[in-house]
Design an enzyme around this catalytic site. Structure first.
Site, PDB file in Angstrom:
ATOM      1  N   THR A  50       1.033  -1.134  -0.149  1.00 12.56           N
ATOM      2  CA  THR A  50      -0.083  -0.082   0.027  1.00 12.56           C
ATOM      3  C   THR A  50       0.758   1.339   0.007  1.00 12.56           C
ATOM      4  OG1 THR A  50       0.060   0.427   2.306  1.00 12.56           O
ATOM      5  CG2 THR A  50      -1.536  -1.352   1.608  1.00 12.56           C
ATOM      6  N   CYS A  51       0.291   2.521   0.028  1.00 10.84           N
ATOM      7  CA  CYS A  51       1.291   3.650   0.238  1.00 10.84           C
ATOM      8  C   CYS A  51       1.861   3.675   1.320  1.00 10.84           C
ATOM      9  CB  CYS A  51       0.178   4.587  -0.103  1.00 10.84           C
ATOM     10  SG  CYS A  51      -0.980   5.243   1.183  1.00 10.84           S
ATOM     11  N   GLU A 191      -8.878   3.863  -5.920  1.00  7.38           N
ATOM     12  CA  GLU A 191      -9.728   4.043  -4.474  1.00  7.38           C
ATOM     13  C   GLU A 191      -9.262   5.475  -3.803  1.00  7.38           C
ATOM     14  OE1 GLU A 191     -10.456   1.705  -0.566  1.00  7.38           O
ATOM     15  OE2 GLU A 191      -8.779   1.059  -1.943  1.00  7.38           O
TER      16      GLU A 191
END
EC number: 1.2.1.70
Length: 475
Positions: A50-51, A191
């Protein structure tokens, strides 16, 4: 079976290092295949990216953390020493606890944020598609999802939390007096951009535009907010039109460079421009932050904003940790039980072989015309003898102490702990040397023991491993 995990996140590694290990979902399958092929035991493996974090979870009969870390460092183009200085490595209960905390949002930059749970589920689906999931990691993640659900339903861990998207709107509100007068550009259509567009739309800006590499996906997002759509290739020439730019794509290289922003600043006649780079690796070149009239924020810059209200949720964190502790204990109990699986498989194989041998013998006897009742009796006696042979032999082997320990074990396994008392034992009438008493289970005190050599084993005479059926006339 061992479970291990290693990774880096927003608390252990700087943004640029995390960017080297940020992987799009379509990269997961080849990465997992490469990792597994590099290890001798082909472990189960899952990659979460993820980030704010990149983590690898593995399971095998033996932990191999060092090789996993070395492989990941090589894949990211850094030295193992550098990665090790920023990474965390966890095994067994600590690995399970970490997975449960991540799924529950306790390890997120935004405490209690729900997006991580969906990202973990997506990572598990990708690992399943890659054929890298097995029963151990399947149990680990299914249990982590259940724990996360209980944490969210039983505590207020997510109450009053501020998402990265909401933090972007709050910062923009500090720069611009009225968000209703600004033009907002969203770069990407994933998203995170969806969430950011939702929060900005609530402020009714003058206009909203979505720039994406594929127009179809950009149009789908834009239609929900009445926004305009533009091609990503047109971004450099139109950048000056926008007061706020929110970017989050899966690009491995920056898509908004220093030169494009410099030209935009000149065309805007130095009116301020608000920029948020939510991507890892970066979408906007870091040098842009040094330009006058540019207010650029990265995911790490937003950290202090999203911590608002964290102190008030500490009671919920304590409640969540109790739920997680119980989940870890249950998983480790299950994992411990898995260690007996090979023994269970061997027992099943042995009993299947015994059963097949007795069935084959019974069929031969039936073919010779033996009465059915006689054959059934022989079959049942043959199975009983095979299954009890080793047990009864051990009862008469070794010294008194070992025999007593064996007797206790046999009682627990076969009599469910009901050891016969002295008055429940009868002596064998057969003249075996040593005259061993034969225990009779409770409730069968009147039974006559079978004292044939195949049913009781004196020390010096053991029954053969595969005795023939007793009491049958010769062929």
């Amino acid at each position: 079976m061992s479970v291990w995990a290693l990774g880096i996140n927003h608390t252990t590694a700087p943004l640029d290092l995390r960017g080297r290990f940020a992987f799009a979902i379509d990269q997961v399958e080849p990465i997992l295949k490469g990792l597994r092929s590099s290890l001798k035991r082909q472990p189960e493996a899952t990659l979460l990216s993820t980030c704010n974090r990149t983590e690898i979870y593995c399971a095998s009969d033996r932990s191999d953390i060092d090789h996993t870390l070395d492989w990941l460092a090589h894949h990211g183009g850094v030295s193992p020493a550098l990665l090790r200085s920023h990474a965390y490595t966890l095994e067994n209960d600590q690995a399970a606890r970490h997975a449960f905390r991540v799924a529950s949002g306790l390890d997120s930059m935004v405490l209690g944020e729900p997006q991580i749970l969906g990202q973990m589920k997506e990572a598990v689906r990708a690992a399943e598609d890659a054929g890298a999931m097995g029963s151990t990691l399947h149990q680990l993640f299914q249990r982590s999802f259940s724990v996360a659900k209980e944490v969210r339903s039983s505590t207020e861990i997510g109450a009053h939390s501020i998402s990265m998207a909401a933090a972007s709107v709050r910062l923009a509100g500090q720069l611009f007096e009225d968000l209703g007068d600004i033009r907002v550009l969203f770069v990407g259509a994933g998203e995170m951009i969806d969430l950011a567009a939702t929060h900005f739309a609530a402020k009714n800006p003058k206009s909203m535009t979505v720039a994406n590499r594929t127009l179809e996906r950009g149009e789908k997002l834009a239609s929900r907010f009445g926004a305009e759509v533009m091609r990503l290739a047109d971004l450099p020439s139109r950048l000056h039109e926008f007061d706020a730019v929110i970017s989050c794509t899966a690009s491995t290289l920056p898509i908004i460079g220093l030169g494009a922003v410099e030209r935009a600043v000149k065309l805007r006649k130095h009116r301020p421009m608000f920029m948020v780079d939510l991507a890892v690796p970066r979408d906007i070149e870091p040098e842009v932050k040094e330009l006058p009239d540019i207010y650029l924020y990265t995911v790490d810059d937003l950290a202090h904003v999203v911590q608002t209200g964290k102190d008030s949720r500490q009671a919920a964190v304590a409640q969540a940790e109790v739920i997680i502790d119980a989940g870890v204990q249950n998983f480790m109990h299950w994992l411990g039980q898995r260690r007996t699986v090979p023994l269970i498989q061997q027992l099943n194989a042995q009993t299947d072989a015994w059963r097949a041998a007795e069935i084959a013998r019974a069929k031969k006897l039936l073919a010779r015309g033996e009465p059915v009742d006689t054959v059934l009796d022989a079959l049942s006696r043959g199975l009983t003898q095979k299954m009890l042979h080793g047990t009864l032999a051990e009862l008469h082997a070794g010294d008194a102490g070992s025999r007593e320990a064996t007797a206790q074990t046999v009682s627990r396994l076969f009599l469910r702990g009901n050891l016969p008392t002295e008055d429940q034992s009868v002596s064998c009438a057969a003249p075996h040397r040593g005259h061993y008493p034969l225990p009779v289970p409770a409730g069968f005190a009147g039974a006559v023991p079978d004292c044939s050599p195949t049913r009781i084993f004196p020390d010096e005479t053991l029954s053969p491993p595969d005795p023939g059926p007793p009491d049958l006339p010769p062929a």
